[in-house]
Design an enzyme around this catalytic site. Structure first.
Site, PDB file in Angstrom:
ATOM      1  N   ASP A 192      -0.552 -30.171  32.063  1.00  0.00           N
ATOM      2  CA  ASP A 192      -1.567 -29.275  31.538  1.00  0.00           C
ATOM      3  C   ASP A 192      -2.763 -29.295  32.499  1.00  0.00           C
ATOM      4  OD1 ASP A 192      -2.822 -31.679  30.917  1.00  0.00           O
ATOM      5  OD2 ASP A 192      -3.434 -31.050  28.914  1.00  0.00           O
ATOM      6  N   ASP A 222      -5.806 -30.490  32.814  1.00  0.00           N
ATOM      7  CA  ASP A 222      -6.498 -31.704  33.239  1.00  0.00           C
ATOM      8  C   ASP A 222      -5.530 -32.862  33.452  1.00  0.00           C
ATOM      9  OD1 ASP A 222      -5.986 -32.158  30.522  1.00  0.00           O
ATOM     10  OD2 ASP A 222      -7.775 -33.411  30.290  1.00  0.00           O
ATOM     11  N   SER A 258      -9.340 -29.660  28.645  1.00  0.00           N
ATOM     12  CA  SER A 258      -7.906 -29.937  28.669  1.00  0.00           C
ATOM     13  C   SER A 258      -7.087 -28.652  28.739  1.00  0.00           C
ATOM     14  CB  SER A 258      -7.523 -30.785  27.458  1.00  0.00           C
ATOM     15  OG  SER A 258      -6.198 -31.263  27.579  1.00  0.00           O
ATOM     16  N   ASP A 317      -3.593 -34.640  31.628  1.00  0.00           N
ATOM     17  CA  ASP A 317      -3.391 -35.771  30.724  1.00  0.00           C
ATOM     18  C   ASP A 317      -2.124 -35.593  29.887  1.00  0.00           C
ATOM     19  OD1 ASP A 317      -4.306 -33.832  28.952  1.00  0.00           O
ATOM     20  OD2 ASP A 317      -5.754 -35.143  27.955  1.00  0.00           O
TER      21      ASP A 317
END
Length: 529
Positions: free
Chosen positions: A283, A285, A139, A287
Site C-alpha cells: 500500500d 506507505d 496510509s 505498512d
C-alpha cells in the site's frame, strides 16, 4: 467578543490556507469549524484542507505542540523523537513543521531524510529508544487525505488514555503562528540502511529461486522493498513501472489499497506476463502487503487471512517453543487452531496493531485480516509490508524448492483443520450517520440463524475494559460474522467466515463449492444491513 473563526484565520501560518478560508461561504466555514479532527487509529486522518477539521499546517503545528507538552508532563522533555513522512500532498511541509515544533520545545529530533515507509519510523523509535515517533501519512486512504500517526511505548501505536490526554493538551495550545519552531537538519540514510539489514536477516530458508512481480501502488515502498529483497538474496524482481514512483494523485487506481477490487490488477497482469512465482502489492506507505498467486483459473490475490496463516506457520517453524502468535476478532479462526497444533500460544485482540503488538510476552507474529502483518515484532512493533514481502518471498522460494506452492500449503491446512473460507463486505458511505443507522438496525433485530445454522450474538459495545468496542459478533459452530465500523475509512465492514470439513484431498472441490454457497448467504445478510 472573540470570533473563533476569525482568530483561527488570523493565526494560521499558511497564507494559502488563510486565503482558502477567506473565500469560503458561511456554510462551508461552519462545516470546517464544526468538529476538529480527533485522534482515531493511532492519530489523525482527514482531507488536506484549511480549518480545524482538515489536515493543514496549523493543525499539524498545534497537534505537535500538544504532543510535546504531553511528553514533557511525563518527564520526557529533551528526549529523542523521530519524524518521518510519505509522499502525499502536504507531507513534506507537515513533517518539517512537526520536527521544528518538537525541536523548538527542546526535543532531540531525528527527521528522516526523505519520503520513506511508515515501518521505518516504528523501527527507528525502537532502535533509538526514542520517546515518540510521528509519521505524516494517510496510509491507503484516498488521494485527498493525509494524516498524523503517533508511536509511543517502544514504537507501538498510541492507545487510550494517551490519545485522549494528548487531545486535551492540544486544546490548551494557543495560536499556531506563535508556537516556537527551530530548524532541523534531516538525518542521514543510516537508519534506513539498518532497517534494510534487519529485514534482510529475516528469511529462514536457503532457496532464493523465485520470480517476483511487485507494485508500490504509487507509494513510498518501492525503492526500500527492492533494496530489502535484493539484500535478502531475491534478485529476480519485476516492478509495475507505472506505479513504482511516488505520486500523491494515485493516477492508476481509484482507491490506493491492495484490498480494493481492481487495485492489484496491474501487478497480477505483470506476474502473468513475466511468468512469476509470486506477486506482491504494497500500500502507499508500505505498512501493508498483499500477496498474489497463480491458481487454476489464473492469478489472484490471497485474502489477508490466507496470507496470515501462511506467514504465521512459516515464522513458527523456526520460533522458540511456546511462542505467541496473535490476530484480531475479525480475522479467521484458523491461526488459533494452527498455533495449538504447533505447540504455540495464541491470542485474539481487538482490531488494530496497537492491540496486537501488546498481545503478550513472546510474541513472534501477528496479523490482521486487512493485509497487515508483523513478522518481526522485536524490531517493528507494527504492521510492516516490507518485511512481510521478504518473508513471503522466502516462503514461496522454500515451497518452490520442495515442488510445492502457497496454494498447495493452503490445501494442506484445509485437510488438517477444515476449510476456512472467508470474505468481506464493505459498505462505503458518504454520510457517517448511515453507519450509525446500520449498526442500530442490526442491534435492534439480531439474527438467531445465519446460513441455516443457529448463531448467538455478542455485542462487544456492552463489554467492559479493553474488550469493549463498537462491533457485533454473530457466531455458530461453522459460521461467523463480525460487523463493525471501519476505524480509518467511511465504511461499515462485515467479516464473514464458514468452516467446511474436508475428509480427504478429493473432497476439496466439493468443500469449496459448499463454502461458496454458504458465504453467499452470509453476503446477502451483510448487504441487506
Amino acid at each position: 467578543m472573540n470570533d473563533p473563526i476569525a482568530d483561527w484565520i488570523d493565526a494560521d501560518p499558511d497564507p494559502g490556507a488563510r486565503a482558502e478560508l477567506a473565500n469560503l461561504s458561511a456554510g462551508e466555514l461552519a462545516d470546517r469549524f464544526a468538529v476538529p479532527l480527533s485522534f482515531g487509529t493511532a492519530g489523525l486522518r482527514g482531507p488536506v484542507r484549511a480549518g480545524p477539521n482538515g489536515m493543514n499546517l496549523a493543525v499539524v503545528i498545534r497537534t505537535t505542540a500538544g504532543l510535546g507538552a504531553w511528553l514533557k508532563d511525563r518527564c520526557l522533555g529533551g528526549s529523542t523523537v523521530v519524524v518521518g513522512r510519505d509522499a502525499r500532498h502536504g507531507s513534506e511541509k507537515f513533517a518539517v513543521a512537526a520536527a521544528e515544533v518538537l525541536a523548538g520545545a527542546g526535543f532531540s529530533v531525528v527527521l528522516l531524510p526523505r519520503p520513506l515507509p511508515t515501518p521505518i519510523v516504528a523501527f527507528a523509535v525502537r532502535r533509538l529508544r526514542a520517546a515518540a515517533g510521528v509519521q505524516i501519512t494517510a496510509s491507503h486512504n484516498p488521494a485527498a487525505d493525509n494524516g498524523y500517526k503517533v508511536y509511543l511505548d517502544g514504537g507501538a501505536q498510541l492507545i487510550s488514555p494517551s490519545d485522549r490526554e494528548i487531545e486535551a493538551a492540544i486544546t490548551r495550545i494557543g495560536r499556531a503562528d506563535l508556537v516556537p519552531r527551530t530548524p532541523v537538519t534531516p538525518a542521514s540514510e543510516d537508519l534506513l540502511d539498518r532497517y534494510v539489514d534487519r529485514v534482510a536477516s529475516l528469511p529462514r530458508g536457503e532457496s532464493r529461486s523465485v520470480r517476483i512481480a511487485l507494485t508500490a501502488m504509487h507509494g513510498v515502498g518501492g525503492e526500500t522493498a527492492l533494496a530489502a529483497l535484493k539484500s535478502a538474496g531475491f534478485t529476480d524482481v519485476h516492478t509495475v513501472a507505472a506505479q513504482f514512483d511516488p505520486d500523491p494523485d494515485f493516477p492508476t487506481v481509484e482507491f490506493p489499497n491492495p484490498e480494493e477490487p481492481g487495485a492489484s490488477d496491474a501487478v497480477l497482469a505483470l506476474a502473468a506476463d513475466v511468468d512469476a512465482d509470486l506477486a506482491l502489492a504494497l500500500d502507499p506507505d508500505a505498512d501493508r502487503c498483499a500477496v498474489g498467486v497463480r491458481g487454476p483459473d489464473g492469478w489472484r490475490m490471497l485474502r489477508g487471512d490466507e496470507t496470515g496463516v501462511l506467514l504465521g506457520d512459516h515464522v513458527l517453524a523456526s520460533a522458540p517453543a511456546d511462542s505467541l502468535v496473535a490476530t484480531t476478532i475479525v480475522s479467521s479462526a484458523l491461526l488459533g487452531k494452527l498455533a495449538a497444533a504447533r505447540g504455540a500460544r495464541f491470542a485474539r485482540t481487538l482490531t488494530g496493531f496497537k492491540w496486537l503488538v501488546r498481545a503478550g510476552e513472546g510474541l513472534v507474529y501477528a496479523y490482521e485480516e486487512a493485509i497487515g502483518h508483523c513478522v518481526d515484532p522485536e524490531s517493528v512493533r507494527d504492521k510492516d509490508g516490507i518485511s512481510a514481502a521478504v518473508v513471503a518471498a522466502d516462503l514461496a522460494a522454500t515451497l518452490r524448492a520442495e515442488g510445492s506452492t502457497l496454494l498447495d500449503r493452503l490445501d494442506d491446512y484445509a485437510l488438517e483443520f477444515g476449510l476456512h473460507a472467508g470474505d468481506q463486505v464493505s459498505r462505503r458511505v458518504t454520510d457517517l450517520a448511515d453507519i450509525t443507522a446500520m449498526m442500530r438496525r442490526l442491534r435492534a433485530e439480531l439474527p438467531t440463524e445465519l446460513a441455516g445454522e443457529p448463531v448467538e450474538a455478542t455485542d462487544l459495545a456492552e463489554l467492559r475494559g479493553q474488550s469493549r468496542t463498537d462491533a457485533v459478533v454473530l457466531a455458530g459452530s461453522t459460521v461467523r460474522v463480525v460487523v463493525r465500523p471501519s476505524g480509518t475509512e467511511p465504511k461499515l465492514k462485515c467479516y464473514l467466515e464458514v468452516l467446511v470439513p474436508v475428509p480427504d484431498r478429493s473432497a476439496l472441490p466439493a468443500a469449496r463449492e459448499a463454502a461458496a454457497t454458504r458465504l453467499n448467504l452470509l453476503r446477502e445478510f451483510a448487504e441487506a444491513l
